[in-house]
Design a protein around this motif. Structure first.
Motif, PDB file in Angstrom:
ATOM      1  N   GLY A  99      -0.853  10.718 -10.023  1.00 46.90           N
ATOM      2  CA  GLY A  99       0.016   9.784  -9.314  1.00 46.90           C
ATOM      3  C   GLY A  99       0.216   8.521 -10.134  1.00 46.90           C
ATOM      4  N   VAL A 100       1.425   7.963 -10.113  1.00 47.59           N
ATOM      5  CA  VAL A 100       1.761   6.815 -10.966  1.00 47.59           C
ATOM      6  C   VAL A 100       2.434   5.741 -10.126  1.00 47.59           C
ATOM      7  N   ALA A 101       2.061   4.491 -10.411  1.00 45.41           N
ATOM      8  CA  ALA A 101       2.736   3.336  -9.817  1.00 45.41           C
ATOM      9  C   ALA A 101       2.946   2.309 -10.917  1.00 45.41           C
ATOM     10  N   HIS A 102       4.142   1.736 -10.960  1.00 52.35           N
ATOM     11  CA  HIS A 102       4.415   0.749 -12.017  1.00 52.35           C
ATOM     12  C   HIS A 102       5.440  -0.260 -11.534  1.00 52.35           C
ATOM     13  N   ALA A 103       5.408  -1.404 -12.182  1.00 55.08           N
ATOM     14  CA  ALA A 103       6.339  -2.482 -11.858  1.00 55.08           C
ATOM     15  C   ALA A 103       6.622  -3.279 -13.121  1.00 55.08           C
ATOM     16  N   ALA A 104       7.884  -3.701 -13.299  1.00 58.24           N
ATOM     17  CA  ALA A 104       8.276  -4.501 -14.457  1.00 58.24           C
ATOM     18  C   ALA A 104       8.082  -5.982 -14.160  1.00 58.24           C
ATOM     19  N   LYS A 105       7.948  -6.762 -15.189  1.00 61.35           N
ATOM     20  CA  LYS A 105       7.724  -8.202 -15.055  1.00 61.35           C
ATOM     21  C   LYS A 105       8.866  -8.835 -14.260  1.00 61.35           C
ATOM     22  N   LYS A 149     -13.651  -2.715  -9.493  1.00 61.75           N
ATOM     23  CA  LYS A 149     -14.591  -1.669  -9.093  1.00 61.75           C
ATOM     24  C   LYS A 149     -14.802  -1.678  -7.577  1.00 61.75           C
ATOM     25  N   ARG A 150     -14.906  -2.870  -7.008  1.00 58.79           N
ATOM     26  CA  ARG A 150     -15.116  -2.975  -5.562  1.00 58.79           C
ATOM     27  C   ARG A 150     -13.902  -2.456  -4.796  1.00 58.79           C
ATOM     28  N   LYS A 151     -12.704  -2.810  -5.258  1.00 59.14           N
ATOM     29  CA  LYS A 151     -11.489  -2.347  -4.586  1.00 59.14           C
ATOM     30  C   LYS A 151     -11.365  -0.819  -4.664  1.00 59.14           C
ATOM     31  N   ILE A 152     -11.682  -0.273  -5.848  1.00 61.58           N
ATOM     32  CA  ILE A 152     -11.592   1.190  -6.000  1.00 61.58           C
ATOM     33  C   ILE A 152     -12.630   1.882  -5.132  1.00 61.58           C
ATOM     34  N   LYS A 153     -13.826   1.313  -5.063  1.00 58.33           N
ATOM     35  CA  LYS A 153     -14.904   1.935  -4.304  1.00 58.33           C
ATOM     36  C   LYS A 153     -14.601   1.904  -2.809  1.00 58.33           C
ATOM     37  N   GLU A 154     -13.906   0.840  -2.338  1.00 58.21           N
ATOM     38  CA  GLU A 154     -13.624   0.694  -0.911  1.00 58.21           C
ATOM     39  C   GLU A 154     -12.491   1.584  -0.433  1.00 58.21           C
ATOM     40  N   MET A 155     -11.742   2.154  -1.331  1.00 57.12           N
ATOM     41  CA  MET A 155     -10.611   3.000  -0.923  1.00 57.12           C
ATOM     42  C   MET A 155     -11.111   4.282  -0.283  1.00 57.12           C
ATOM     43  N   GLU A 156     -10.560   4.585   0.885  1.00 54.22           N
ATOM     44  CA  GLU A 156     -10.984   5.763   1.630  1.00 54.22           C
ATOM     45  C   GLU A 156     -10.203   7.013   1.249  1.00 54.22           C
ATOM     46  N   THR A 157      -9.035   6.854   0.674  1.00 54.92           N
ATOM     47  CA  THR A 157      -8.212   8.002   0.303  1.00 54.92           C
ATOM     48  C   THR A 157      -8.620   8.530  -1.071  1.00 54.92           C
ATOM     49  N   ASP A 158      -8.372   9.828  -1.305  1.00 54.27           N
ATOM     50  CA  ASP A 158      -8.581  10.399  -2.635  1.00 54.27           C
ATOM     51  C   ASP A 158      -7.295  10.976  -3.198  1.00 54.27           C
ATOM     52  N   ASP A 159      -6.169  10.616  -2.576  1.00 49.30           N
ATOM     53  CA  ASP A 159      -4.872  11.052  -3.089  1.00 49.30           C
ATOM     54  C   ASP A 159      -4.479  10.184  -4.287  1.00 49.30           C
ATOM     55  N   PRO A 160      -4.189  10.784  -5.457  1.00 49.88           N
ATOM     56  CA  PRO A 160      -3.910   9.979  -6.653  1.00 49.88           C
ATOM     57  C   PRO A 160      -2.730   9.034  -6.488  1.00 49.88           C
ATOM     58  N   GLN A 161      -1.665   9.469  -5.841  1.00 48.85           N
ATOM     59  CA  GLN A 161      -0.506   8.605  -5.686  1.00 48.85           C
ATOM     60  C   GLN A 161      -0.812   7.424  -4.771  1.00 48.85           C
ATOM     61  N   GLU A 162      -1.537   7.680  -3.693  1.00 49.91           N
ATOM     62  CA  GLU A 162      -1.900   6.588  -2.789  1.00 49.91           C
ATOM     63  C   GLU A 162      -2.814   5.582  -3.472  1.00 49.91           C
ATOM     64  N   ILE A 163      -3.756   6.057  -4.290  1.00 49.24           N
ATOM     65  CA  ILE A 163      -4.658   5.142  -5.005  1.00 49.24           C
ATOM     66  C   ILE A 163      -3.862   4.266  -5.966  1.00 49.24           C
ATOM     67  N   SER A 164      -2.933   4.844  -6.716  1.00 42.50           N
ATOM     68  CA  SER A 164      -2.112   4.053  -7.648  1.00 42.50           C
ATOM     69  C   SER A 164      -1.303   3.008  -6.891  1.00 42.50           C
ATOM     70  N   ASP A 165      -0.692   3.409  -5.790  1.00 40.98           N
ATOM     71  CA  ASP A 165       0.114   2.461  -5.011  1.00 40.98           C
ATOM     72  C   ASP A 165      -0.754   1.341  -4.440  1.00 40.98           C
ATOM     73  N   LEU A 166      -1.942   1.686  -3.924  1.00 42.73           N
ATOM     74  CA  LEU A 166      -2.805   0.671  -3.317  1.00 42.73           C
ATOM     75  C   LEU A 166      -3.311  -0.327  -4.355  1.00 42.73           C
ATOM     76  N   ILE A 167      -3.705   0.157  -5.546  1.00 45.71           N
ATOM     77  CA  ILE A 167      -4.202  -0.763  -6.582  1.00 45.71           C
ATOM     78  C   ILE A 167      -3.095  -1.722  -7.002  1.00 45.71           C
ATOM     79  N   LEU A 168      -1.900  -1.189  -7.268  1.00 44.94           N
ATOM     80  CA  LEU A 168      -0.792  -2.044  -7.692  1.00 44.94           C
ATOM     81  C   LEU A 168      -0.418  -3.033  -6.593  1.00 44.94           C
TER      82      LEU A 168
END
Length: 824
Positions: free
Chosen positions: A597-603, A764-783
């Protein structure tokens, strides 16, 4: 002590028997070679063929065979034309002296036409056939007028028919003569060439019509012998063709031989169908056809004569060496012998190609070793010489006109030399600034201290520039050596792949076919290209299943049970009509899969980002994930990062090792432009068979692996790509497991909010707290979390998340009979 009796003489019978057999074989081979030289190389066979063709007649009055044979020999083997003409004239004399006169006169007229206007190379066959028509027509016309003093319409028509047949036979014989006069290597003949040879042989046998031995016709014996030869060599199609053509020509020569066409055609067909029984089977086909057609054609009156003729042909056929039949079969397309010959030729071409590729591999390896060799002793001597040149330039500007020159360089050489060397080293270490202590000490020693220091400082600039250039050349040499070594390794692997022979999988093909057919499915054809564990490759034709998915639901699970590993449908081309065939390719399933899963944004929320990413399968069961960040933002940065990934993809797919591929990309980027535009690279190579991963990071920020409640950090440090030509690529290896989540990101994400002091701990804390294991959802949530915390998008941001999963097939394997399973 017991006395042992020994024979007075050692037994020599075995040795003598072996020597006798070897001598007999050599004698037979020498006799065969001598016969070939006499009959083929020296052209005696052409004289014999000419003799029989000179006797051959159609309808007891037409002789269209002689002149076409002479024209074909004259055109293809001019040096053997006199022998052919001699045989034709001799054969014509056995019929009537007028036949030999017609042959001689028409040959003379043909040579005259050829002398007057020599045919062009591109149209010589057609022109020669026209010359044959005109020569035979004019000579027969002149003979008819001189003998009978009149020419009837019937006579004119028969002369035209004979000349027309001669013209056609010329084109046929031209294709056959080279095969009878030149000892060539085995080659596949076209259907037209095979028919041409049969017509020539049948025409030759026509010359034996009327030859009898104890009421047995030689032409019948030879024609049936010919059908037996081609029936065994080429099968039913070639055997029946030989029978039809030979019988047709015999029936034209003699109406009484009309039934022979049916006998020969049926014998060729039946003998070809029974060719699996070798000589006995083909001979049985001739005898059965002789009994059936003999009773039908001439009744019981001559059945014994016909049967005796067939028996003699069978005896000649059985006495014929198998090597002769194999030589004939090698020339006929579709036969096993021809296929073996073609495979042998293909194998030879493959071996030669592999040898050439291997030689090129050795050449590139030698070039690589040549570029990588460095003479350390020579380097030390060269450094001393360069420093001597450096001092020479300094002393030329300062010491040459000094009154203390003799004292400094003659009496105190070592002190002066070491002092100047120390000044150079301190200037180089202190960016052109000389410590006061050293300056004072040198001023006490040298009367021109400031001038010498200034000259050394000036020359040091040129010296350092020269040294930098030499280092760049050395780095380039090392890079070229690595690239050549990588190309050598790829070519060596390619040579080994070429030499790897395709294994025989007939037993497994039959087992799979039987298992699938027992299950109630029907398949068209089956081709097994590889049964290697983890690299199975099977191609199959399946009848149209109306979209029921039989290949995925039934055939692939059955193959999985037979081969002992998971087999899936790799590709499927469905039929376009109900009665068609679907082409399906089955291959081994990988043990692991990667979901991305990929999430991206331009400046600033723009449309063009300087970050680029790619996910690709590069063959050999490897999966690559890469992120490249071009320097800056906008279109130029996007172009640089995209080009970096494109180059990397080409290198990796060519088979070049990862480190060499990255160095090669860096070399291209550093040499392509003088602008200070650089790129970072974050590459992960995952093996889908064992989930082992390699991380290669070029000035990229760390990546993270989430394994349950653990967060594993992957980091390395290198300069950006393109900034220098030589750098070491650090490779970090990690054993991934099913369920692991790999998170890769660009620096725009890792820089994080400005008020967060430890961004690594925060991520690390944000990644560890995520309850989902869907790659696209993780990318979207981090961004989303990074952008919400920052409040603005102050840089290009890209997050690529990949999840490693076991490859679980959709359908369970279907058990079949254990005896059909592949032996492990």
């Amino acid at each position: 002590m017991e006395k042992v009796e020994r024979p007075m003489m050692e037994p020599l019978g075995d040795v003598q028997l072996k020597e006798a057999k070897a001598g007999a074989i050599n004698w037979i081979q020498q006799l065969q070679m001598k016969s070939e030289d006499i009959f083929i190389k020296k052209g005696i066979s052409l004289a014999i063929i000419g003799f029989l063709l000179g006797r051959a007649l159609i309808l007891s009055q037409l002789a269209p065979f002689g002149l076409p044979f002479f024209a074909a020999v004259f055109l293809m083997r001019r040096d053997r034309a006199p022998l052919a003409l001699f045989g034709l004239i001799a054969g014509g004399l056995t019929v009537h002296y007028s036949n030999s006169l017609v042959i001689f006169a028409s040959a003379f007229l043909l040579l005259l036409f050829h002398k007057i206007k020599k045919p062009a190379v591109e149209g010589q066959f057609k022109t020669m056939s026209m010359y044959v028509f005109a020569s035979l027509f004019l000579v027969n016309l002149a003979e008819q007028y001189l003998v009978f003093r009149t020419i009837q319409l019937y006579d004119l028509m028969m002369i035209g028919v004979e000349a027309g047949l001669a013209m056609i036979l010329t084109l046929i014989f031209i294709q056959s003569i080279p095969m009878l006069t030149v000892r060539t290597k085995s080659q596949s003949l076209k259907t037209e060439e095979i028919v041409s040879i049969i017509i020539l042989l049948a025409s030759v046998m026509t010359g034996t019509i009327g030859w009898m031995i104890y009421d047995l016709s030689l032409d019948h014996i030879f024609s049936r012998y010919l059908v037996l030869l081609f029936g065994l060599a080429g099968g039913a199609a070639i055997g029946s063709t030989v029978g039809v053509v030979t019988g047709l020509i015999f029936s034209l020569a003699s109406i009484a031989s009309l039934y022979q066409m049916s006998l020969l055609a049926f014998s060729g067909l039946l003998g070809g169908l029974l060719k699996e029984g070798r000589k006995i089977g083909v001979a049985s086909g001739l005898l059965i056809a002789t009994l059936l057609i003999g009773l039908y054609g001439e009744g019981t009156n001559n059945i014994m004569v016909t049967l005796y003729e067939s028996l003699i042909a069978v005896v000649l056929f059985i006495l014929t060496p198998s090597s002769i039949i194999n030589k004939i079969a090698k020339h006929i397309p579709g036969t096993v012998e021809n296929s073996d010959e073609q495979q042998q030729y293909a194998r030879k071409v493959r071996d030669v190609t592999a040898q050439r590729v291997e030689q090129f591999s050795h050449v590139f390896e030698a070039l690589s070793n040549s570029f990588s060799q460095v003479d350390e002793r020579g380097r030390l001597e060269e450094d001393e010489k360069e420093f001597d040149y450096f001092l020479s330039n300094v002393t030329e500007k300062t010491c040459q006109l000094c009154f203390k020159k003799e004292q400094c360089w003659s009496k105190n050489f070592n002190t002066t030399y070491d002092g100047m060397q120390e000044i150079m080293l301190q200037l180089s270490e202190n960016n052109g600034q000389l410590p006061q202590k050293t300056s004072k000490e040198w001023g006490k020693y040298c009367s021109r201290g400031p001038q010498v220091i200034g000259a050394i400082s000036q020359e040091l600039t040129y010296f350092e520039a020269n040294q930098k250039l030499k280092r760049q050349v050395k780095e380039s040499r090392k890079l070229v050596a690595d690239q050549l070594r990588g190309v050598s390794a790829v070519m060596d692997d390619f040579a080994k792949e070429i030499q790897r022979e395709r294994k025989n999988h007939h037993v497994h093909e039959e087992s799979i076919l039987e298992a699938i057919q027992d299950f109630g499915l029907h398949i068209g054809h089956l081709e097994i290209y590889s049964l290697e564990q983890g690299n199975v490759d099977i191609e199959m034709s399946v009848p149209y299943c109306q979209g029921r998915g039989e290949c995925e639901k039934l055939i692939a699970p059955m193959l999985s049970d037979i081969l002992g590993e998971t087999i899936v449908v790799h590709s499927e081309e469905c039929a376009t009509y109900p009665s068609g065939q679907c082409e399906v390719i089955f291959r081994s399933a990988k043990k692991f899969t990667v979901e991305t899963g990929v999430a991206h944004a331009a400046k600033g929320g723009g449309l063009v980002s300087g970050d680029s990413f790619t996910t690709m399968e590069i063959g050999c069961g490897k999966f690559a994930i890469a992120i490249s960040d071009g320097m800056g933002n906008g279109e130029r940065a996007h172009f640089e990062s995209t080009e970096t990934l494109k180059l990397l993809q080409k290198f990796l797919q060519s088979g070049i090792e990862e480190k060499i591929a990255i160095k090669s990309v860096n070399s291209v980027l550093s040499l392509r432009t003088t602008d200070e535009i650089f790129s970072t690279l974050d590459l992960a190579m995952i093996d889908l068979q064992d989930a082992r991963a390699k991380f290669l990071k070029i000035c990229s920020i760390p990546s993270f692996i989430k394994r349950g409640d653990r967060i594993i950090k992957i980091e390395s440090s290198n300069l950006p790509m393109g900034i220098i030509q030589d750098f070491d690529v650090d490779v970090v290896s990690e054993e991934l497991k099913a369920g692991d989540i790999l998170i890769m990101m660009s620096d725009g994400v890792f820089d994080g909010p400005s008020h967060v002091e430890n961004i690594e701990f925060w991520l690390k804390r944000k990644i560890k707290e995520m309850e989902t294991d869907d790659p696209q959802e993780i990318s979207d949530l981090i961004l989303e979390e990074v952008i919400r915390t920052k409040g603005i998008i102050d840089d290009d941001m890209t997050v690529v998340t990949s999840k490693i999963k076991h490859n679980t097939p959709k359908w369970a394997s279907i058990p079949v009979s254990p005896k059909r399973k592949k032996a492990q």
